[in-house]
Design an enzyme around this catalytic site. Structure first.
Site, PDB file in Angstrom:
ATOM      1  N   TYR A  55      15.059   3.500 -14.058  1.00 20.44           N
ATOM      2  CA  TYR A  55      13.850   2.665 -13.966  1.00 20.44           C
ATOM      3  C   TYR A  55      13.854   1.584 -15.053  1.00 20.44           C
ATOM      4  CZ  TYR A  55       8.993   1.595 -15.207  1.00 20.44           C
ATOM      5  OH  TYR A  55       7.836   0.971 -15.572  1.00 20.44           O
ATOM      6  N   ARG A  85      12.765  16.754 -18.765  1.00 26.64           N
ATOM      7  CA  ARG A  85      12.906  15.921 -17.572  1.00 26.64           C
ATOM      8  C   ARG A  85      13.982  14.875 -17.877  1.00 26.64           C
ATOM      9  NH1 ARG A  85       7.658  12.485 -15.904  1.00 26.64           N
ATOM     10  NH2 ARG A  85       8.417  11.251 -17.650  1.00 26.64           N
ATOM     11  N   PHE A 110       3.112  -6.949 -10.562  1.00 27.96           N
ATOM     12  CA  PHE A 110       3.056  -5.506 -10.820  1.00 27.96           C
ATOM     13  C   PHE A 110       3.916  -4.702  -9.838  1.00 27.96           C
ATOM     14  CE2 PHE A 110      -1.117  -6.996 -12.342  1.00 27.96           C
ATOM     15  CZ  PHE A 110      -1.190  -6.399 -13.581  1.00 27.96           C
ATOM     16  N   ASN A 131      13.818  -1.966  -4.578  1.00 24.80           N
ATOM     17  CA  ASN A 131      12.435  -2.482  -4.662  1.00 24.80           C
ATOM     18  C   ASN A 131      12.227  -3.355  -5.899  1.00 24.80           C
ATOM     19  OD1 ASN A 131       9.858  -2.878  -3.680  1.00 24.80           O
ATOM     20  ND2 ASN A 131       9.026  -1.072  -4.688  1.00 24.80           N
ATOM     21  N   LEU A 162       0.815  -1.231   0.000  1.00 26.74           N
ATOM     22  CA  LEU A 162       0.000   0.000   0.000  1.00 26.74           C
ATOM     23  C   LEU A 162       0.844   1.275   0.000  1.00 26.74           C
ATOM     24  CD1 LEU A 162      -3.037  -1.065   2.268  1.00 26.74           C
ATOM     25  CD2 LEU A 162      -2.777  -1.261  -0.204  1.00 26.74           C
ATOM     26  N   THR A 205       8.250  -2.753 -19.493  1.00 21.42           N
ATOM     27  CA  THR A 205       7.976  -1.388 -19.938  1.00 21.42           C
ATOM     28  C   THR A 205       8.684  -1.038 -21.240  1.00 21.42           C
ATOM     29  OG1 THR A 205       8.482   0.931 -19.410  1.00 21.42           O
ATOM     30  CG2 THR A 205       9.812  -0.690 -18.321  1.00 21.42           C
ATOM     31  N   GLY A 234      16.127  11.671 -18.433  1.00 18.35           N
ATOM     32  CA  GLY A 234      15.809  10.260 -18.656  1.00 18.35           C
ATOM     33  C   GLY A 234      14.736   9.997 -19.694  1.00 18.35           C
ATOM     34  N   HIS A 284       2.063  11.374 -13.758  1.00 17.75           N
ATOM     35  CA  HIS A 284       1.751  10.985 -15.137  1.00 17.75           C
ATOM     36  C   HIS A 284       1.005  12.097 -15.878  1.00 17.75           C
ATOM     37  CE1 HIS A 284       2.172   6.664 -13.621  1.00 17.75           C
ATOM     38  NE2 HIS A 284       3.200   6.918 -14.399  1.00 17.75           N
ATOM     39  N   ASN A 333       2.343   3.571 -22.534  1.00 19.97           N
ATOM     40  CA  ASN A 333       1.830   4.405 -21.423  1.00 19.97           C
ATOM     41  C   ASN A 333       0.385   4.075 -21.069  1.00 19.97           C
ATOM     42  OD1 ASN A 333       4.261   5.692 -22.441  1.00 19.97           O
ATOM     43  ND2 ASN A 333       3.725   7.351 -21.055  1.00 19.97           N
TER      44      ASN A 333
HETATM   45  N1  LIG Z   1       1.664   3.161 -15.438  1.00 19.61           N
HETATM   46  C1  LIG Z   1       2.294   2.913 -16.596  1.00 19.61           C
HETATM   47  O1  LIG Z   1       2.117   3.634 -17.579  1.00 19.61           O
HETATM   48  C2  LIG Z   1       3.237   1.738 -16.719  1.00 19.61           C
HETATM   49  C3  LIG Z   1       3.832   1.492 -17.952  1.00 19.61           C
HETATM   50  C4  LIG Z   1       4.732   0.436 -18.085  1.00 19.61           C
HETATM   51  C5  LIG Z   1       4.966  -0.402 -17.019  1.00 19.61           C
HETATM   52  N2  LIG Z   1       4.358  -0.178 -15.837  1.00 19.61           N
HETATM   53  C6  LIG Z   1       4.608  -1.109 -14.733  1.00 19.61           C
HETATM   54  O2  LIG Z   1       3.361  -1.624 -14.307  1.00 19.61           O
HETATM   55  C7  LIG Z   1       3.376  -1.888 -12.915  1.00 19.61           C
HETATM   56  C8  LIG Z   1       2.189  -1.204 -12.260  1.00 19.61           C
HETATM   57  O3  LIG Z   1       2.226   0.185 -12.545  1.00 19.61           O
HETATM   58  P1  LIG Z   1       1.146   1.153 -11.881  1.00 19.61           P
HETATM   59  O4  LIG Z   1       1.125   2.387 -12.683  1.00 19.61           O
HETATM   60  O5  LIG Z   1      -0.101   0.408 -11.631  1.00 19.61           O
HETATM   61  O6  LIG Z   1       1.882   1.466 -10.512  1.00 19.61           O
HETATM   62  P2  LIG Z   1       1.279   1.588  -9.039  1.00 19.61           P
HETATM   63  O7  LIG Z   1       2.313   2.265  -8.212  1.00 19.61           O
HETATM   64  O8  LIG Z   1      -0.085   2.169  -9.072  1.00 19.61           O
HETATM   65  O9  LIG Z   1       1.163   0.069  -8.575  1.00 19.61           O
HETATM   66  C9  LIG Z   1       2.218  -0.656  -7.987  1.00 19.61           C
HETATM   67  C10 LIG Z   1       1.677  -1.298  -6.720  1.00 19.61           C
HETATM   68  O10 LIG Z   1       2.703  -2.090  -6.129  1.00 19.61           O
HETATM   69  C11 LIG Z   1       2.727  -1.859  -4.724  1.00 19.61           C
HETATM   70  N3  LIG Z   1       4.111  -2.146  -4.306  1.00 19.61           N
HETATM   71  C12 LIG Z   1       5.244  -1.505  -4.719  1.00 19.61           C
HETATM   72  N4  LIG Z   1       6.329  -2.071  -4.162  1.00 19.61           N
HETATM   73  C13 LIG Z   1       5.880  -3.096  -3.380  1.00 19.61           C
HETATM   74  C14 LIG Z   1       6.526  -4.076  -2.567  1.00 19.61           C
HETATM   75  N5  LIG Z   1       7.856  -4.077  -2.407  1.00 19.61           N
HETATM   76  N6  LIG Z   1       5.752  -4.979  -1.946  1.00 19.61           N
HETATM   77  C15 LIG Z   1       4.403  -4.982  -2.068  1.00 19.61           C
HETATM   78  N7  LIG Z   1       3.733  -4.091  -2.832  1.00 19.61           N
HETATM   79  C16 LIG Z   1       4.470  -3.157  -3.486  1.00 19.61           C
HETATM   80  C17 LIG Z   1       2.286  -0.416  -4.573  1.00 19.61           C
HETATM   81  O11 LIG Z   1       1.726  -0.135  -3.307  1.00 19.61           O
HETATM   82  C18 LIG Z   1       1.256  -0.263  -5.672  1.00 19.61           C
HETATM   83  O12 LIG Z   1      -0.052  -0.577  -5.223  1.00 19.61           O
HETATM   84  C19 LIG Z   1       4.739  -1.406 -12.409  1.00 19.61           C
HETATM   85  O13 LIG Z   1       5.575  -2.528 -12.305  1.00 19.61           O
HETATM   86  C20 LIG Z   1       5.211  -0.475 -13.504  1.00 19.61           C
HETATM   87  O14 LIG Z   1       6.610  -0.450 -13.582  1.00 19.61           O
HETATM   88  C21 LIG Z   1       3.505   0.884 -15.644  1.00 19.61           C
HETATM   89  O1  LIG Z   2       3.733  17.029 -15.896  1.00 25.81           O
HETATM   90  C1  LIG Z   2       4.166  16.399 -16.879  1.00 25.81           C
HETATM   91  C2  LIG Z   2       4.263  14.987 -16.884  1.00 25.81           C
HETATM   92  C3  LIG Z   2       4.790  14.359 -17.998  1.00 25.81           C
HETATM   93  N1  LIG Z   2       5.199  15.084 -19.065  1.00 25.81           N
HETATM   94  C4  LIG Z   2       5.746  14.384 -20.245  1.00 25.81           C
HETATM   95  O2  LIG Z   2       4.751  13.514 -20.726  1.00 25.81           O
HETATM   96  C5  LIG Z   2       5.341  12.322 -21.268  1.00 25.81           C
HETATM   97  C6  LIG Z   2       4.756  11.132 -20.543  1.00 25.81           C
HETATM   98  O3  LIG Z   2       5.205  11.171 -19.188  1.00 25.81           O
HETATM   99  P1  LIG Z   2       4.608  10.247 -18.036  1.00 25.81           P
HETATM  100  O4  LIG Z   2       3.122  10.292 -18.058  1.00 25.81           O
HETATM  101  O5  LIG Z   2       5.311  10.612 -16.766  1.00 25.81           O
HETATM  102  O6  LIG Z   2       5.003   8.784 -18.519  1.00 25.81           O
HETATM  103  P2  LIG Z   2       6.430   8.168 -18.924  1.00 25.81           P
HETATM  104  O7  LIG Z   2       7.551   8.918 -18.323  1.00 25.81           O
HETATM  105  O8  LIG Z   2       6.432   8.014 -20.415  1.00 25.81           O
HETATM  106  O9  LIG Z   2       6.396   6.762 -18.187  1.00 25.81           O
HETATM  107  C7  LIG Z   2       5.221   5.956 -18.125  1.00 25.81           C
HETATM  108  O10 LIG Z   2       5.219   5.097 -19.221  1.00 25.81           O
HETATM  109  C8  LIG Z   2       6.321   4.201 -19.259  1.00 25.81           C
HETATM  110  C9  LIG Z   2       6.183   3.363 -20.503  1.00 25.81           C
HETATM  111  O11 LIG Z   2       6.384   4.151 -21.651  1.00 25.81           O
HETATM  112  C10 LIG Z   2       6.255   3.363 -17.981  1.00 25.81           C
HETATM  113  O12 LIG Z   2       7.243   2.400 -17.959  1.00 25.81           O
HETATM  114  C11 LIG Z   2       6.339   4.215 -16.744  1.00 25.81           C
HETATM  115  O13 LIG Z   2       6.221   3.401 -15.586  1.00 25.81           O
HETATM  116  C12 LIG Z   2       5.227   5.206 -16.783  1.00 25.81           C
HETATM  117  O14 LIG Z   2       5.380   6.115 -15.690  1.00 25.81           O
HETATM  118  C13 LIG Z   2       6.855  12.478 -21.041  1.00 25.81           C
HETATM  119  O15 LIG Z   2       7.416  12.977 -22.205  1.00 25.81           O
HETATM  120  C14 LIG Z   2       6.968  13.529 -19.945  1.00 25.81           C
HETATM  121  O16 LIG Z   2       8.148  14.303 -19.989  1.00 25.81           O
HETATM  122  C15 LIG Z   2       5.114  16.463 -19.084  1.00 25.81           C
HETATM  123  O17 LIG Z   2       5.488  17.111 -20.056  1.00 25.81           O
HETATM  124  N2  LIG Z   2       4.590  17.068 -17.986  1.00 25.81           N
END
Ligand SMILES: NC(=O)c1ccc[n+]([C@@H]2O[C@H](COP(=O)([O-])OP(=O)(O)OC[C@H]3O[C@@H](n4cnc5c(N)ncnc54)[C@H](O)[C@@H]3O)[C@@H](O)[C@H]2O)c1
Ligand SMILES: O=c1ccn([C@@H]2O[C@H](COP(=O)(O)OP(=O)(O)O[C@H]3O[C@H](CO)[C@@H](O)[C@H](O)[C@H]3O)[C@@H](O)[C@H]2O)c(=O)[nH]1
Length: 329
Positions: free
Chosen positions: A141, A282, A73, A92, A33, A117, A284, A189, A170
């Site tokens: 990451y 930003r 996840f 982590n 959580l 990702t 990375g 995000h 994304n």
């Molecule tokens: N959101 C995106 O656009 C995106 C894109 C590509 C990959 N991913 C991957 O998908 C997965 C989920 O992403 P999300 O956006 O739902 O993130 P999120 O942070 O909403 O979900 C991750 C969950 O894992 C739990 N958690 C983290 N570390 C933990 C640990 N050590 N033990 C137990 N629970 C733990 C957190 O409390 C959270 O509920 C991640 O692995 C992320 O890298 C996300």
């Molecule tokens: O306030 C903001 C937030 C984001 N961005 C830009 O919007 C784009 C998308 O950013 P964000 O929504 O933070 O997503 P990413 O950095 O692309 O990463 C997401 O998407 C990846 C897959 O492409 C996943 O692996 C990551 O976990 C997830 O956070 C990027 O160019 C950012 O620089 C802005 O310009 N302003």
């Protein structure tokens, strides 16, 4: 049989739990959580604790000896944060996954679906990106996720733990029931921040970099609906249960949108002005990430249904308008 979902109370995990629940799977959830929400769980049994806590993991596996597959996840997942605090990501993500794989081996669980990702690719050589393209992450990451994939490969070789690694682009949008959606604290995000600006919760959206080598100078991403991602996990579990070998799949819509285009579509969807302020890049961020998901379509039978970015943003907007403070927990 039961599916163990780590990070199941998080954004994408909770949508996967909903998809598993819909088809009647028994679901066990682990979440510490740190980001997740109890209220995000539409099914399953939650064990609140950390992957890296061996005694806690023993309890989960011993009380649920019918677990046959894991969907993993749980991780830290923010590009920007990983550039400032890479140690947190190695601890982590990499160490957490090592702990999980060792427990899976100990308790004879030999199937894992993994949240990878687009960030594993770094700056792409080809667009759209396919699974054979070079992996050279531009951020810590993405590097940790690649290390986790490689770790799974060697656990397959040595211990026959089969994996499906899903490289999502994304994630965006919310569940059609209106019950669950995206609620991160802090939110970083793009789409939820743009919608928070539309709600007047932020004065503006900051655009990180206007000098990329893209048509309008802002970064291009491939936005995929969270429920389409959830469906892919169910298909991946099915595939592993047929005895399939380990594999890697990209999950995206195959169309890229710049940050400025996302803001314009959000303006049209919400009818709000949404002020934008140009800021520095930003660290990375790759300029362009767009998926070829042909392999997932062919081998998994994945067929994303909510393809239009306008519809994805509409579904996110419904959630944010109805829940301006998220889960409020
Ligand atoms: N959101 C995106 O656009 C995106 C894109 C590509 C990959 N991913 C991957 O998908 C997965 C989920 O992403 P999300 O956006 O739902 O993130 P999120 O942070 O909403 O979900 C991750 C969950 O894992 C739990 N958690 C983290 N570390 C933990 C640990 N050590 N033990 C137990 N629970 C733990 C957190 O409390 C959270 O509920 C991640 O692995 C992320 O890298 C996300
Ligand atoms: O306030 C903001 C937030 C984001 N961005 C830009 O919007 C784009 C998308 O950013 P964000 O929504 O933070 O997503 P990413 O950095 O692309 O990463 C997401 O998407 C990846 C897959 O492409 C996943 O692996 C990551 O976990 C997830 O956070 C990027 O160019 C950012 O620089 C802005 O310009 N302003």
């Amino acid at each position: 049989m039961a599916v163990l979902v780590t990070g199941g109370a998080g954004y994408i995990g909770s949508h996967a739990v909903a998809a598993l629940q819909e088809r009647g799977e028994k679901i066990v959830i682990i979440d510490n959580l740190q980001q997740g929400h109890r209220k995000a769980l539409l099914g399953g049994k939650l064990y609140e604790g950390d992957l890296r806590d061996a005694a806690f993991m023993d309890t989960v596996f011993q009380e649920n000896d019918d677990i046959d597959a894991v969907i993993h996840f749980a991780a830290n997942s923010l590009v920007g944060e990983s550039m400032k605090d890479p140690g947190k990501y190695y601890h982590n993500n990499v160490f957490g996954t090592l702990c999980l794989l060792e427990k899976m081996n100990e308790y004879n669980v030999r199937k894992i679906v993994f949240s990878s990702t687009a960030a594993t690719y770094g700056e792409p050589e080809n667009v759209p990106i396919d699974e054979y393209d070079r992996t050279l992450p531009t951020n810590a990451y993405g590097e940790t996720k690649l290390a986790m994939e490689k770790m799974m490969k060697w656990f397959d070789v040595a211990h026959n733990i089969k994996f499906v690694s899903l490289r999502y682009f994304n994630a965006a949008g919310a569940h059609e029931s209106g019950k669950i959606g995206e609620d991160h604290s802090p939110e970083t995000h793009l789409i939820p921040i743009v919608l928070q600006a539309a709600l007047g919760q932020r004065p503006h959206i900051s655009v990180f970099g206007e000098d990329y080598d893209t048509p309008d100078g802002t970064c291009i991403r491939d936005y995929i609906h969270v429920s389409d991602l959830a469906d892919a996990h169910v298909l991946a579990v099915d595939r592993l249960r047929t005895g399939a070998d380990s594999s890697v799949y990209n999950l995206g819509n195959g169309t890229g949108f710049s940050v400025k285009e996302v803001i314009d579509i959000a303006r049209a969807v919400t009818g709000k002005e949404i002020p934008a302020v140009m800021e520095a890049r930003r660290a990375g961020d790759p300029a362009v990430l767009v998926a070829s998901s042909d392999r997932a379509r062919q081998e998994l039978g994945w067929n994303p249904k909510r393809n239009k970015l306008e519809d994805i943003i509409k579904s996110a907007w419904s959630w944010h308008e109805a829940n301006p403070n998220g889960y409020n927990d």
